[in-house]
Write a protein that holds these residues in place. Structure first.
Motif, mmCIF file in Angstrom:
data_model
loop_
_atom_site.group_PDB
_atom_site.id
_atom_site.type_symbol
_atom_site.label_atom_id
_atom_site.label_comp_id
_atom_site.label_asym_id
_atom_site.label_seq_id
_atom_site.Cartn_x
_atom_site.Cartn_y
_atom_site.Cartn_z
ATOM 1 N N GLN A 123 7.355 -0.060 -8.175
ATOM 2 C CA GLN A 123 7.330 0.606 -9.477
ATOM 3 C C GLN A 123 6.505 1.897 -9.400
ATOM 4 O O GLN A 123 6.907 2.949 -9.895
ATOM 5 N N HIS A 124 5.351 1.827 -8.720
ATOM 6 C CA HIS A 124 4.474 2.984 -8.574
ATOM 7 C C HIS A 124 5.165 4.080 -7.758
ATOM 8 O O HIS A 124 5.075 5.266 -8.076
ATOM 9 N N GLU A 125 5.885 3.662 -6.734
ATOM 10 C CA GLU A 125 6.591 4.630 -5.895
ATOM 11 C C GLU A 125 7.695 5.317 -6.705
ATOM 12 O O GLU A 125 7.865 6.534 -6.639
ATOM 13 N N GLU A 126 8.399 4.513 -7.500
ATOM 14 C CA GLU A 126 9.492 5.070 -8.307
ATOM 15 C C GLU A 126 8.978 5.976 -9.425
ATOM 16 O O GLU A 126 9.661 6.906 -9.848
ATOM 17 N N VAL B 23 0.820 -1.208 0.000
ATOM 18 C CA VAL B 23 0.000 0.000 0.000
ATOM 19 C C VAL B 23 0.855 1.260 0.000
ATOM 20 O O VAL B 23 1.819 1.357 0.756
ATOM 21 N N LEU B 24 0.479 2.217 -0.838
ATOM 22 C CA LEU B 24 1.035 3.565 -0.764
ATOM 23 C C LEU B 24 -0.106 4.476 -0.325
ATOM 24 O O LEU B 24 -1.228 4.349 -0.805
ATOM 25 N N THR B 25 0.190 5.394 0.592
ATOM 26 C CA THR B 25 -0.875 6.165 1.231
ATOM 27 C C THR B 25 -0.615 7.665 1.142
ATOM 28 O O THR B 25 0.509 8.117 1.327
ATOM 29 N N LEU B 26 -1.704 8.382 0.871
ATOM 30 C CA LEU B 26 -1.697 9.841 0.978
ATOM 31 C C LEU B 26 -2.797 10.195 1.968
ATOM 32 O O LEU B 26 -3.950 9.800 1.773
ATOM 33 N N ASP B 27 -2.466 10.902 3.023
ATOM 34 C CA ASP B 27 -3.446 11.215 4.078
ATOM 35 C C ASP B 27 -3.294 12.695 4.401
ATOM 36 O O ASP B 27 -2.310 13.095 5.024
ATOM 37 N N ARG B 28 -4.261 13.493 3.952
ATOM 38 C CA ARG B 28 -4.137 14.944 4.110
ATOM 39 C C ARG B 28 -5.454 15.559 4.529
ATOM 40 O O ARG B 28 -6.518 14.971 4.333
ATOM 41 N N VAL B 29 -5.387 16.747 5.073
ATOM 42 C CA VAL B 29 -6.583 17.557 5.293
ATOM 43 C C VAL B 29 -6.599 18.630 4.211
ATOM 44 O O VAL B 29 -5.626 19.382 4.067
ATOM 45 N N PHE C 114 -3.131 -3.974 -11.725
ATOM 46 C CA PHE C 114 -1.998 -3.254 -11.143
ATOM 47 C C PHE C 114 -2.328 -2.757 -9.739
ATOM 48 O O PHE C 114 -1.591 -2.978 -8.797
ATOM 49 N N MET C 115 -3.480 -2.084 -9.607
ATOM 50 C CA MET C 115 -3.787 -1.501 -8.307
ATOM 51 C C MET C 115 -5.267 -1.233 -8.094
ATOM 52 O O MET C 115 -6.063 -1.181 -9.023
ATOM 53 N N VAL C 116 -5.624 -1.069 -6.819
ATOM 54 C CA VAL C 116 -6.925 -0.592 -6.373
ATOM 55 C C VAL C 116 -6.686 0.763 -5.716
ATOM 56 O O VAL C 116 -5.776 0.893 -4.900
ATOM 57 N N ALA C 117 -7.482 1.777 -6.081
ATOM 58 C CA ALA C 117 -7.408 3.073 -5.411
ATOM 59 C C ALA C 117 -8.616 3.202 -4.495
ATOM 60 O O ALA C 117 -9.753 3.139 -4.952
ATOM 61 N N ASP C 118 -8.355 3.309 -3.206
ATOM 62 C CA ASP C 118 -9.416 3.383 -2.198
ATOM 63 C C ASP C 118 -9.351 4.785 -1.594
ATOM 64 O O ASP C 118 -8.416 5.112 -0.864
ATOM 65 N N ILE C 119 -10.336 5.609 -1.921
ATOM 66 C CA ILE C 119 -10.324 7.021 -1.525
ATOM 67 C C ILE C 119 -11.437 7.268 -0.507
ATOM 68 O O ILE C 119 -12.600 6.995 -0.796
ATOM 69 N N TYR D 208 -8.769 13.669 3.594
ATOM 70 C CA TYR D 208 -8.686 13.015 2.291
ATOM 71 C C TYR D 208 -7.650 11.905 2.400
ATOM 72 O O TYR D 208 -6.455 12.157 2.511
ATOM 73 N N LEU D 209 -8.143 10.674 2.417
ATOM 74 C CA LEU D 209 -7.255 9.517 2.590
ATOM 75 C C LEU D 209 -7.287 8.683 1.317
ATOM 76 O O LEU D 209 -8.330 8.131 0.951
ATOM 77 N N ALA D 210 -6.160 8.616 0.638
ATOM 78 C CA ALA D 210 -6.068 7.862 -0.612
ATOM 79 C C ALA D 210 -5.085 6.718 -0.409
ATOM 80 O O ALA D 210 -3.925 6.937 -0.045
ATOM 81 N N GLN D 211 -5.573 5.510 -0.650
ATOM 82 C CA GLN D 211 -4.707 4.341 -0.518
ATOM 83 C C GLN D 211 -4.612 3.641 -1.862
ATOM 84 O O GLN D 211 -5.626 3.256 -2.444
ATOM 85 N N ALA D 212 -3.399 3.486 -2.336
ATOM 86 C CA ALA D 212 -3.159 2.723 -3.566
ATOM 87 C C ALA D 212 -2.661 1.346 -3.151
ATOM 88 O O ALA D 212 -1.559 1.210 -2.623
#
Lengths: 160, 160
Positions: A136-139, A13-19, A105-110, A122-126
């Motif tokens: 690969q996605h991180e790079e 999982v790659l995560t973006l967690d922001r307000v 490749f991936m699931v995006a769970d927002i 706003y929580l986005a999980q790839a």
């Protein structure tokens, strides 16, 4: 024999967690209306040249990204879950009709959560099928890319 | 710019298309009630030792198959679509919560159509992500296996 429903934890999982300083209603619109999505979904100078949104489980989610040097990158997928102003799950694993896509490749769970002062968590999980896909996605620039897109999303949603 | 919704054709498909001499209501129950599913889902002498069914999009579909020599084969998956007595779509690509599974091997798309005389057209399509997965599935005995299971399904559904 029946057993309790299992629970699993995603592994890759790659995560973006922001307000975001914008109300959830506007952010939801930016995610679900093609004309709005096109204005923020790609970090500039990349653009969304086309978008198709059929907002229901199994419905199409397609974007065609275009780059500054004439690159064209189509992204075929579908929605898996649609909870208005709460949660949106998409994947590239299917074409409409649950037809297996070129890859899984991936699931995006927002997830969206209204906060005080017209802000939104706003929580986005790839979530990826393999460790290799995640790397690969991180790079490819997941963190700067999704952050830049979230900045554009916030700026657009504030104008709605 | 929006465009018409695309349609795609599955590429790596194995198909079972039969008329079963049992009513659709019974066949649906055999697919969706764990205690009934266990009685037909594996071609004997293999058996379903455990089954969990959470009958909704994203809900769990789990079976543990046990073989005559003590083999144990778990199959984790979820439902993608549930149309009572019409259509059932499952895949091994996810665990509940849309969490990517160990693999994305196939989608099973099962259609049911009531026919005259208490019979049912039973169309099962196994759609794979790759040609290699399809070949492997065929070599594992898709056609004899799914036919034998359909015989067991028909016999059980007639008793309900």
């Amino acid at each position: 024999m029946t057993m309790p429903i299992e629970t699993a934890t995603p592994e890759h999982v790659l995560t973006l967690d922001r307000v975001l300083r914008a109300p959830v209603a506007g952010i939801w619109r930016c995610w679900t209306e093609p004309e709005l999505l096109r204005q923020w979904f790609c970090p500039r100078p990349w653009q969304v040249a086309q978008a198709r949104i059929d907002l229901r489980p199994g419905g199409e989610f397609f974007t065609l990204m275009s780059g500054p040097d004439g690159e064209r990158v189509p992204n075929h997928g579908v929605f898996l879950e649609v909870q208005p102003e709460r949660r949106l799950v998409t994947t590239d694993a299917f074409r409409p009709g649950w037809i297996p896509g070129d890859q899984a490749f991936m699931v995006a769970d927002i997830s969206f959560e209204a906060m005080a002062g017209g802000q939104t968590r706003y929580l986005a999980q790839a979530m990826h099928w393999t460790a290799e896909a995640m790397r690969q996605h991180e790079e490819m620039g997941f963190h700067p890319g999704w952050n830049a897109a979230a900045d554009q999303l916030e700026a657009l949603a504030r104008t709605l």
